[in-house]
Write a protein that holds these residues in place. Structure first.
Motif, PDB file in Angstrom:
ATOM      1  N   LEU A 131      20.965  -8.952  10.788  1.00 46.68           N
ATOM      2  CA  LEU A 131      21.670 -10.010  10.064  1.00 46.68           C
ATOM      3  C   LEU A 131      21.802  -9.647   8.586  1.00 46.68           C
ATOM      4  O   LEU A 131      22.862  -9.853   7.984  1.00 46.68           O
ATOM      5  CB  LEU A 131      20.942 -11.348  10.211  1.00 46.68           C
ATOM      6  CG  LEU A 131      21.524 -12.520   9.422  1.00 46.68           C
ATOM      7  CD1 LEU A 131      22.962 -12.808   9.851  1.00 46.68           C
ATOM      8  CD2 LEU A 131      20.657 -13.755   9.594  1.00 46.68           C
ATOM      9  N   GLN A 132      20.754  -9.085   8.009  1.00 45.27           N
ATOM     10  CA  GLN A 132      20.832  -8.651   6.611  1.00 45.27           C
ATOM     11  C   GLN A 132      21.911  -7.579   6.450  1.00 45.27           C
ATOM     12  O   GLN A 132      22.692  -7.616   5.497  1.00 45.27           O
ATOM     13  CB  GLN A 132      19.479  -8.108   6.144  1.00 45.27           C
ATOM     14  CG  GLN A 132      18.418  -9.166   6.003  1.00 45.27           C
ATOM     15  CD  GLN A 132      17.048  -8.567   5.728  1.00 45.27           C
ATOM     16  OE1 GLN A 132      16.856  -7.355   5.758  1.00 45.27           O
ATOM     17  NE2 GLN A 132      16.074  -9.426   5.445  1.00 45.27           N
ATOM     18  N   LEU A 133      21.955  -6.645   7.386  1.00 42.27           N
ATOM     19  CA  LEU A 133      22.968  -5.594   7.307  1.00 42.27           C
ATOM     20  C   LEU A 133      24.365  -6.189   7.494  1.00 42.27           C
ATOM     21  O   LEU A 133      25.287  -5.842   6.756  1.00 42.27           O
ATOM     22  CB  LEU A 133      22.714  -4.507   8.354  1.00 42.27           C
ATOM     23  CG  LEU A 133      23.674  -3.322   8.291  1.00 42.27           C
ATOM     24  CD1 LEU A 133      23.506  -2.556   6.969  1.00 42.27           C
ATOM     25  CD2 LEU A 133      23.457  -2.394   9.473  1.00 42.27           C
ATOM     26  N   ALA A 134      24.514  -7.084   8.451  1.00 43.92           N
ATOM     27  CA  ALA A 134      25.826  -7.701   8.694  1.00 43.92           C
ATOM     28  C   ALA A 134      26.295  -8.481   7.465  1.00 43.92           C
ATOM     29  O   ALA A 134      27.472  -8.404   7.090  1.00 43.92           O
ATOM     30  CB  ALA A 134      25.765  -8.616   9.915  1.00 43.92           C
ATOM     31  N   THR A 135      25.384  -9.193   6.839  1.00 49.29           N
ATOM     32  CA  THR A 135      25.732  -9.934   5.621  1.00 49.29           C
ATOM     33  C   THR A 135      26.137  -8.965   4.519  1.00 49.29           C
ATOM     34  O   THR A 135      27.130  -9.185   3.818  1.00 49.29           O
ATOM     35  CB  THR A 135      24.542 -10.805   5.170  1.00 49.29           C
ATOM     36  OG1 THR A 135      24.204 -11.707   6.238  1.00 49.29           O
ATOM     37  CG2 THR A 135      24.874 -11.592   3.922  1.00 49.29           C
ATOM     38  N   GLY A 136      25.401  -7.876   4.379  1.00 46.74           N
ATOM     39  CA  GLY A 136      25.730  -6.865   3.378  1.00 46.74           C
ATOM     40  C   GLY A 136      27.078  -6.216   3.648  1.00 46.74           C
ATOM     41  O   GLY A 136      27.861  -5.971   2.722  1.00 46.74           O
ATOM     42  N   VAL A 137      27.360  -5.941   4.913  1.00 47.42           N
ATOM     43  CA  VAL A 137      28.643  -5.330   5.272  1.00 47.42           C
ATOM     44  C   VAL A 137      29.781  -6.317   4.992  1.00 47.42           C
ATOM     45  O   VAL A 137      30.837  -5.922   4.481  1.00 47.42           O
ATOM     46  CB  VAL A 137      28.647  -4.852   6.740  1.00 47.42           C
ATOM     47  CG1 VAL A 137      30.048  -4.512   7.214  1.00 47.42           C
ATOM     48  CG2 VAL A 137      27.728  -3.644   6.897  1.00 47.42           C
ATOM     49  N   GLU A 138      29.578  -7.584   5.303  1.00 47.17           N
ATOM     50  CA  GLU A 138      30.604  -8.601   5.010  1.00 47.17           C
ATOM     51  C   GLU A 138      30.889  -8.645   3.508  1.00 47.17           C
ATOM     52  O   GLU A 138      32.049  -8.690   3.084  1.00 47.17           O
ATOM     53  CB  GLU A 138      30.166  -9.985   5.498  1.00 47.17           C
ATOM     54  CG  GLU A 138      30.136 -10.152   6.994  1.00 47.17           C
ATOM     55  CD  GLU A 138      31.499 -10.300   7.646  1.00 47.17           C
ATOM     56  OE1 GLU A 138      32.520 -10.475   6.942  1.00 47.17           O
ATOM     57  OE2 GLU A 138      31.543 -10.241   8.886  1.00 47.17           O
ATOM     58  N   GLY A 170      22.477   0.975   2.099  1.00 47.12           N
ATOM     59  CA  GLY A 170      21.599   2.078   2.495  1.00 47.12           C
ATOM     60  C   GLY A 170      20.160   1.623   2.674  1.00 47.12           C
ATOM     61  O   GLY A 170      19.496   1.993   3.647  1.00 47.12           O
ATOM     62  N   GLY A 171      19.664   0.808   1.749  1.00 50.79           N
ATOM     63  CA  GLY A 171      18.299   0.286   1.866  1.00 50.79           C
ATOM     64  C   GLY A 171      18.125  -0.645   3.062  1.00 50.79           C
ATOM     65  O   GLY A 171      17.122  -0.584   3.784  1.00 50.79           O
ATOM     66  N   ILE A 172      19.117  -1.497   3.275  1.00 47.91           N
ATOM     67  CA  ILE A 172      19.063  -2.414   4.418  1.00 47.91           C
ATOM     68  C   ILE A 172      19.116  -1.623   5.721  1.00 47.91           C
ATOM     69  O   ILE A 172      18.399  -1.923   6.676  1.00 47.91           O
ATOM     70  CB  ILE A 172      20.211  -3.443   4.344  1.00 47.91           C
ATOM     71  CG1 ILE A 172      20.064  -4.326   3.096  1.00 47.91           C
ATOM     72  CG2 ILE A 172      20.245  -4.305   5.587  1.00 47.91           C
ATOM     73  CD1 ILE A 172      21.288  -5.185   2.801  1.00 47.91           C
ATOM     74  N   TRP A 173      19.943  -0.596   5.749  1.00 50.84           N
ATOM     75  CA  TRP A 173      20.056   0.266   6.933  1.00 50.84           C
ATOM     76  C   TRP A 173      18.703   0.900   7.260  1.00 50.84           C
ATOM     77  O   TRP A 173      18.287   0.932   8.416  1.00 50.84           O
ATOM     78  CB  TRP A 173      21.115   1.333   6.686  1.00 50.84           C
ATOM     79  CG  TRP A 173      21.163   2.390   7.743  1.00 50.84           C
ATOM     80  CD1 TRP A 173      20.658   3.645   7.672  1.00 50.84           C
ATOM     81  CD2 TRP A 173      21.748   2.269   9.033  1.00 50.84           C
ATOM     82  NE1 TRP A 173      20.904   4.315   8.842  1.00 50.84           N
ATOM     83  CE2 TRP A 173      21.571   3.503   9.691  1.00 50.84           C
ATOM     84  CE3 TRP A 173      22.416   1.247   9.697  1.00 50.84           C
ATOM     85  CZ2 TRP A 173      22.020   3.720  10.987  1.00 50.84           C
ATOM     86  CZ3 TRP A 173      22.868   1.483  10.980  1.00 50.84           C
ATOM     87  CH2 TRP A 173      22.666   2.705  11.605  1.00 50.84           C
ATOM     88  N   ASN A 174      18.020   1.404   6.245  1.00 53.04           N
ATOM     89  CA  ASN A 174      16.712   2.028   6.473  1.00 53.04           C
ATOM     90  C   ASN A 174      15.717   1.021   7.037  1.00 53.04           C
ATOM     91  O   ASN A 174      14.941   1.344   7.944  1.00 53.04           O
ATOM     92  CB  ASN A 174      16.179   2.645   5.180  1.00 53.04           C
ATOM     93  CG  ASN A 174      16.943   3.889   4.782  1.00 53.04           C
ATOM     94  OD1 ASN A 174      17.549   4.549   5.620  1.00 53.04           O
ATOM     95  ND2 ASN A 174      16.943   4.200   3.498  1.00 53.04           N
ATOM     96  N   ALA A 175      15.718  -0.207   6.514  1.00 54.03           N
ATOM     97  CA  ALA A 175      14.815  -1.242   7.024  1.00 54.03           C
ATOM     98  C   ALA A 175      15.144  -1.583   8.482  1.00 54.03           C
ATOM     99  O   ALA A 175      14.237  -1.787   9.303  1.00 54.03           O
ATOM    100  CB  ALA A 175      14.899  -2.489   6.152  1.00 54.03           C
ATOM    101  N   LEU A 176      16.433  -1.630   8.807  1.00 56.03           N
ATOM    102  CA  LEU A 176      16.844  -1.892  10.183  1.00 56.03           C
ATOM    103  C   LEU A 176      16.368  -0.773  11.102  1.00 56.03           C
ATOM    104  O   LEU A 176      15.847  -1.029  12.190  1.00 56.03           O
ATOM    105  CB  LEU A 176      18.366  -2.042  10.283  1.00 56.03           C
ATOM    106  CG  LEU A 176      18.937  -2.132  11.696  1.00 56.03           C
ATOM    107  CD1 LEU A 176      18.430  -3.379  12.411  1.00 56.03           C
ATOM    108  CD2 LEU A 176      20.452  -2.117  11.660  1.00 56.03           C
TER     109      LEU A 176
END
Length: 191
Positions: A131-138, A170-176
């Motif tokens: 969800l964090q990544l999706a929000t960031g991508v949006e 990039g940071g959110i991706w790493n956490a995912l």
């Protein structure tokens, strides 16, 4: 008493004892067989349930892996389309923005669809990171689209914002990736 009568009485008592013993033995054998059958049935039911749980866990793990793979692929496609879009804008190649913009929009739609799959089957920690990544991508998607409508100094500020958002992704991706790795490595599945 006559010996014949005693023998007859003894035979009758023996017969009654034998019949009574056979009846009691038969009842005990029937009860033992019933208890044995019930125990075997309970063990079979438990074994079937345990196997069903194991099969479900394997199925769910497969669904989770498939959903995460699709999500990763969609994210990669989005990143490539976003890069192509920002390059087309920076270079000011006339006419290419529309074609690249269509690809960019399709990649965002595919990313959203992949995200919904993850939301359905992923464990809580992965769903939260996704969800964090999706929000960031949006946010990044909106930022890139805003660049298209700007020029001059406003465009430079929008490009700086897009770059900041790209770095955050990039940071959110790493956490995912860490959450997915932890989820896949966990055994047995607890969620």
């Amino acid at each position: 008493m006559d010996q014949g009568l005693v023998a007859l009485l003894s035979a009758g008592v023996g017969l009654v004892g034998a019949i009574g013993g056979a009846a009691i033995g038969g009842l005990a054998a029937a009860r033992g067989a019933r208890i044995g059958a019930e125990t075997a049935a309970r063990a079979t039911v438990k074994q079937v349930r345990d196997q069903a749980d194991i099969d479900h866990d394997h199925w769910l793990r497969g669904q989770r892996l498939d959903a995460c793979r699709a999500f990763f692929v969609a994210y990669d496609e989005y990143g490539l389309a976003a890069s192509n879009m920002t390059r087309a804008v920076e270079r000011g190649i006339a006419g290419s923005e529309e074609l690249v913009g269509q690809e960019f929009g399709r990649s965002m739609t595919n990313f959203r669809n992949a995200f919904f799959q993850v939301r359905l089957v992923a464990p809580a920690a992965v769903r939260e990171r996704a969800l964090q990544l999706a929000t960031g991508v949006e946010d990044h998607y909106d930022s890139v689209r805003n660049i298209l409508a700007m020029d001059g100094s406003a465009m430079a500020a929008a490009q700086a914002e897009e770059e900041r958002l790209r770095y955050e992704l990039g940071g959110i991706w790493n956490a995912l990736m860490e959450a997915v790795t932890d989820s896949v490595a966990r055994r047995p599945m607890t969620e």
